[in-house]
Design an enzyme around this catalytic site. Structure first.
Site, mmCIF file in Angstrom:
data_model
loop_
_atom_site.group_PDB
_atom_site.id
_atom_site.type_symbol
_atom_site.label_atom_id
_atom_site.label_comp_id
_atom_site.label_asym_id
_atom_site.label_seq_id
_atom_site.Cartn_x
_atom_site.Cartn_y
_atom_site.Cartn_z
ATOM 1 N N ASN A 184 44.666 51.225 49.859
ATOM 2 C CA ASN A 184 45.576 51.253 51.008
ATOM 3 C C ASN A 184 46.989 51.084 50.470
ATOM 4 O OD1 ASN A 184 43.523 51.474 52.957
ATOM 5 N ND2 ASN A 184 43.196 49.262 52.963
ATOM 6 N N GLY B 193 47.245 50.291 56.380
ATOM 7 C CA GLY B 193 46.343 49.146 56.410
ATOM 8 C C GLY B 193 46.543 48.154 55.286
ATOM 9 N N GLN B 194 47.574 48.359 54.437
ATOM 10 C CA GLN B 194 47.787 47.391 53.358
ATOM 11 C C GLN B 194 48.360 46.101 53.928
ATOM 12 O OE1 GLN B 194 50.343 48.678 50.121
ATOM 13 N NE2 GLN B 194 49.808 46.898 48.868
ATOM 14 N N SER B 195 47.751 44.983 53.570
ATOM 15 C CA SER B 195 48.201 43.683 54.068
ATOM 16 C C SER B 195 48.555 42.720 52.943
ATOM 17 C CB SER B 195 47.137 43.055 54.968
ATOM 18 O OG SER B 195 45.927 42.863 54.259
ATOM 19 N N HIS C 221 45.607 46.637 44.742
ATOM 20 C CA HIS C 221 44.183 46.293 44.692
ATOM 21 C C HIS C 221 43.359 47.504 45.114
ATOM 22 C CE1 HIS C 221 45.778 45.154 48.641
ATOM 23 N NE2 HIS C 221 44.607 45.502 49.144
ATOM 24 N N LEU C 222 42.263 47.671 44.420
ATOM 25 C CA LEU C 222 41.328 48.773 44.693
ATOM 26 C C LEU C 222 40.089 48.169 45.347
ATOM 27 C CD1 LEU C 222 40.436 51.722 44.367
ATOM 28 C CD2 LEU C 222 39.831 51.216 41.998
ATOM 29 N N HIS C 223 39.817 48.604 46.578
ATOM 30 C CA HIS C 223 38.617 48.137 47.279
ATOM 31 C C HIS C 223 37.397 48.901 46.751
ATOM 32 C CE1 HIS C 223 40.679 46.251 50.911
ATOM 33 N NE2 HIS C 223 41.641 47.040 50.486
ATOM 34 N N ASP D 274 35.889 40.244 48.505
ATOM 35 C CA ASP D 274 36.801 40.148 49.641
ATOM 36 C C ASP D 274 36.335 39.018 50.553
ATOM 37 O OD1 ASP D 274 38.876 42.459 51.087
ATOM 38 O OD2 ASP D 274 38.080 40.814 52.309
HETATM 39 P P1 5GP Z 1 44.504 45.486 52.229
HETATM 40 O O1 5GP Z 1 44.421 45.347 53.728
HETATM 41 O O2 5GP Z 1 45.854 45.014 51.728
HETATM 42 O O3 5GP Z 1 44.133 46.840 51.700
HETATM 43 O O4 5GP Z 1 43.394 44.528 51.631
HETATM 44 C C1 5GP Z 1 43.593 43.145 51.492
HETATM 45 C C2 5GP Z 1 42.245 42.516 51.494
HETATM 46 O O5 5GP Z 1 42.384 41.196 51.019
HETATM 47 C C3 5GP Z 1 41.590 42.425 52.883
HETATM 48 O O6 5GP Z 1 40.378 43.149 52.897
HETATM 49 C C4 5GP Z 1 41.388 40.926 53.081
HETATM 50 O O7 5GP Z 1 40.164 40.629 53.710
HETATM 51 C C5 5GP Z 1 41.445 40.390 51.666
HETATM 52 N N1 5GP Z 1 41.929 39.032 51.545
HETATM 53 C C6 5GP Z 1 42.973 38.467 52.221
HETATM 54 N N2 5GP Z 1 43.145 37.190 51.831
HETATM 55 C C7 5GP Z 1 42.176 36.945 50.902
HETATM 56 C C8 5GP Z 1 41.840 35.780 50.129
HETATM 57 O O8 5GP Z 1 42.474 34.730 50.211
HETATM 58 N N3 5GP Z 1 40.795 35.895 49.286
HETATM 59 C C9 5GP Z 1 40.078 37.060 49.162
HETATM 60 N N4 5GP Z 1 39.053 37.049 48.309
HETATM 61 N N5 5GP Z 1 40.372 38.165 49.873
HETATM 62 C C10 5GP Z 1 41.416 38.107 50.724
#
Ligand code: 5GP
Ligand code: ZN
Length: 117
Positions: A90, A96-98, A103-105, A35
């Site tokens: 998320n 909190g999904q962005s 994707h699995l953290h 991340d």
């Molecule tokens: P979400 O918030 O959707 O569950 O997780 C998205 C994740 O993607 C966030 O933790 C954010 O830091 C990460 N992320 C966003 N843009 C990029 C990128 O360009 N490269 C990488 N490696 N991670 C990213």
């Protein structure tokens, strides 16, 4: 082999190698990369190569993909030397999904508080 991609999807571009990612694992089905804004000493995202907007959509279209995602995350945790870690999906902006590619953290390397907030 998976083929589905989406235009203007950040993670499809990382999967395709069009945008660089700090890769930690690749298989025929998933790509795992660090991340860019880590929330823990280890913070890796495991993504299916197939584009779906969230885990619910992946599970509906291809339930085995969820198993492969978790298996890959466990493999990543092992490579990172983690015995205790958190796996997070998320699902929806309100949770909190962005990035709207499943994707699995994989989070670990520090005390993981609960509830996550
Ligand atoms: P979400 O918030 O959707 O569950 O997780 C998205 C994740 O993607 C966030 O933790 C954010 O830091 C990460 N992320 C966003 N843009 C990029 C990128 O360009 N490269 C990488 N490696 N991670 C990213
Ligand atoms: Zn995508």
């Amino acid at each position: 082999m998976p083929t589905e991609t989406a235009e203007d999807c950040l993670f499809c571009k990382i999967v395709a190698g069009e945008i660089p990612g700090d890769l930690v694992l690749t298989t025929d089905h998933v790509v795992a990369f660090r991340d860019v804004n880590p929330a823990a000493p280890t913070h890796v995202l495991v993504v299916p190569r197939d584009h779906r907007p969230n885990a619910a959509a992946t599970a509906a279209a291809d339930p085995e993909a969820i198993g492969r995602l978790v298996a890959a995350a466990v493999e990543v945790a092992g490579r990172e030397g983690l015995t205790d870690y958190r796996l997070v999906l998320n699902t929806g902006a309100g949770a909190g999904q962005s990035v709207f590619h499943t994707h699995l953290h994989v989070l670990g390397g520090r005390e993981m508080g609960w509830p996550p907030g």
